[in-house]
Design a protein around this motif. Structure first.
Motif, PDB file in Angstrom:
ATOM      1  N   ALA A   2      -5.029   0.184  -0.519  1.00  0.00           N
ATOM      2  CA  ALA A   2      -4.094  -0.976  -1.100  1.00  0.00           C
ATOM      3  C   ALA A   2      -3.981  -0.784  -1.897  1.00  0.00           C
ATOM      4  O   ALA A   2      -2.880  -1.289  -3.191  1.00  0.00           O
ATOM      5  CB  ALA A   2      -4.901  -2.429  -1.780  1.00  0.00           C
ATOM      6  N   ASN A   3      -3.776   1.003  -3.049  1.00  0.00           N
ATOM      7  CA  ASN A   3      -3.951   0.906  -4.094  1.00  0.00           C
ATOM      8  C   ASN A   3      -4.370   2.700  -4.064  1.00  0.00           C
ATOM      9  O   ASN A   3      -4.005   3.609  -3.324  1.00  0.00           O
ATOM     10  CB  ASN A   3      -4.427   1.118  -5.598  1.00  0.00           C
ATOM     11  N   ASP A   4      -3.619   3.940  -5.395  1.00  0.00           N
ATOM     12  CA  ASP A   4      -4.737   4.868  -5.500  1.00  0.00           C
ATOM     13  C   ASP A   4      -5.343   5.238  -6.062  1.00  0.00           C
ATOM     14  O   ASP A   4      -6.153   6.099  -6.058  1.00  0.00           O
ATOM     15  CB  ASP A   4      -3.231   5.613  -6.045  1.00  0.00           C
ATOM     16  N   PHE A  31       0.930   9.497  -1.366  1.00  0.00           N
ATOM     17  CA  PHE A  31       1.757   8.827  -1.449  1.00  0.00           C
ATOM     18  C   PHE A  31       1.775   7.174  -0.538  1.00  0.00           C
ATOM     19  O   PHE A  31       1.598   6.604  -0.151  1.00  0.00           O
ATOM     20  CB  PHE A  31       2.800   9.533  -0.444  1.00  0.00           C
ATOM     21  N   ARG A  32       2.734   6.263  -1.709  1.00  0.00           N
ATOM     22  CA  ARG A  32       3.640   5.148  -0.848  1.00  0.00           C
ATOM     23  C   ARG A  32       4.227   5.656   0.316  1.00  0.00           C
ATOM     24  O   ARG A  32       5.796   6.015   0.075  1.00  0.00           O
ATOM     25  CB  ARG A  32       4.003   4.530  -1.824  1.00  0.00           C
ATOM     26  N   LYS A  43       6.814  -5.918  -2.435  1.00  0.00           N
ATOM     27  CA  LYS A  43       7.591  -6.482  -0.854  1.00  0.00           C
ATOM     28  C   LYS A  43       7.623  -5.270  -0.130  1.00  0.00           C
ATOM     29  O   LYS A  43       7.615  -5.459   0.740  1.00  0.00           O
ATOM     30  CB  LYS A  43       9.241  -7.584  -1.837  1.00  0.00           C
ATOM     31  N   TYR A  44       7.990  -4.416  -0.464  1.00  0.00           N
ATOM     32  CA  TYR A  44       8.598  -2.699   0.464  1.00  0.00           C
ATOM     33  C   TYR A  44       7.835  -2.164   0.853  1.00  0.00           C
ATOM     34  O   TYR A  44       8.126  -1.581   1.631  1.00  0.00           O
ATOM     35  CB  TYR A  44       9.617  -2.687  -0.314  1.00  0.00           C
ATOM     36  N   VAL A  45       6.595  -2.172  -0.348  1.00  0.00           N
ATOM     37  CA  VAL A  45       5.711  -0.983  -0.062  1.00  0.00           C
ATOM     38  C   VAL A  45       5.107  -1.200   1.154  1.00  0.00           C
ATOM     39  O   VAL A  45       4.405  -2.312   0.325  1.00  0.00           O
ATOM     40  CB  VAL A  45       5.431  -0.138  -1.470  1.00  0.00           C
ATOM     41  N   THR A  46       4.587  -0.319   2.118  1.00  0.00           N
ATOM     42  CA  THR A  46       3.504  -0.880   3.163  1.00  0.00           C
ATOM     43  C   THR A  46       1.952  -0.614   2.572  1.00  0.00           C
ATOM     44  O   THR A  46       1.141  -1.386   2.960  1.00  0.00           O
ATOM     45  CB  THR A  46       3.472   0.449   3.963  1.00  0.00           C
ATOM     46  N   GLY A  47       1.954   0.382   2.012  1.00  0.00           N
ATOM     47  CA  GLY A  47       0.817   0.125   0.819  1.00  0.00           C
ATOM     48  C   GLY A  47       0.854   2.043   0.881  1.00  0.00           C
ATOM     49  O   GLY A  47       1.347   2.939   1.026  1.00  0.00           O
TER      50      GLY A  47
END
Ligand SMILES: [Zn+2]
Length: 262
Positions: A202-204, A231-232, A247-251
């Motif tokens: 969900a994050n880096d 990378f996203r 809204k557009y990033v899967t993860g």
């Protein structure tokens, strides 16, 4: 043999080794983790741990500390050994074929460099120093490891290293054809996730995956390399760079899961 230099600035004593009398082999002891995950762990943890090299699940080799410097990996043997940490897909500690090939190749290279004989004490296990079950695949089952009673995994490994030093070309040809780890992915570029299940974060910074993604083609959202080599990604090319990112990033996915789409 392709070695990625990702040198540590933390958990690195910057001490030149006076003599090198053995190569010490380890497992990372954390099933399914990647080479870059483990390297980044060394760079950030407060525990005093590090390694000269880490070999990943696809056989990629990362150098964390130059092999003429001391690393914190093998207890009282740190002052005279080069350490290699090795990733493994599951808790038996068995290495994937490409990981094993790289381990043989790197160990053979280091034996040549330091004038060591793998079958005469020039290659050791962490187990030989402290009795720790490390690397598990090479420790006798009677001592808690996964090796057969007569240590045939370990003996085979040492003889494979010796054979590699003798100079058969086949292993290096196989190594040349495997994909190398890259960090130069660009916004909008298509990448293939080749595993049946790839960990999605969900994050880096979190090390707990939020979900898994099925194999397939995905797209690099903005080409910015995040922490832990992630990378996203997104599912459609037209989503790349589109706001709001949420809204557009899967993860977030670690680069060692990417294959180039030609
Ligand atoms: Zn170890």
């Amino acid at each position: 043999m392709n070695i990625l230099q990702k040198l540590l600035t933390h958990n690195r004593p910057y001490t030149k080794r006076k003599k090198t009398t053995a190569i010490a082999v380890h497992w990372v002891g954390n099933a399914g983790t990647s080479a870059i995950n483990n390297r980044n762990y060394f760079q950030t943890t407060d525990r005093e741990v590090s390694s000269n090299y880490i070999i990943g699940l696809q056989g990629e080799i990362i150098c964390c500390i130059p092999d003429n410097e001391v690393s914190w990996c093998t207890n009282q043997a740190n002052s005279y050994t080069v350490s290699i940490e090795t990733c493994h897909p599951d808790w038996t500690g068995k290495f994937s074929d490409s990981t094993y090939r790289s381990l043989v190749e790197l160990t053979a290279h280091l034996c040549k460099k330091y004038g060591l004989h793998p079958q005469r004490g020039g290659v050791i296990r962490h187990y030989d120093v402290t009795g720790k079950v490390c690397p598990k695949w090479f420790v006798p089952s009677s001592k808690g490891g996964s090796d057969t009673a007569d240590e045939q995994h370990w003996k085979k490994f040492l003889s494979d290293v010796a054979a590699k030093m003798g100079g058969s070309g086949t292993a290096s040809n196989a190594a040349a054809s495997k994909p190398s780890l890259r960090y130069d992915w660009k916004k909008g570029q298509a990448v293939r996730l080749y595993k049946a299940k790839t960990q999605l974060f969900a994050n880096d910074t979190t090390t707990t995956p939020a979900a898994t993604l099925p194999a397939g083609v995905y797209y690099i959202y903005d080409g910015k390399q995040c922490k832990l080599g992630r990378f996203r990604i997104t599912t459609r090319k037209e989503y790349c760079g589109k706001k709001p990112a949420g809204k557009y990033v899967t993860g977030y996915v670690s680069v060692d899961n990417f294959q180039e789409v030609k």
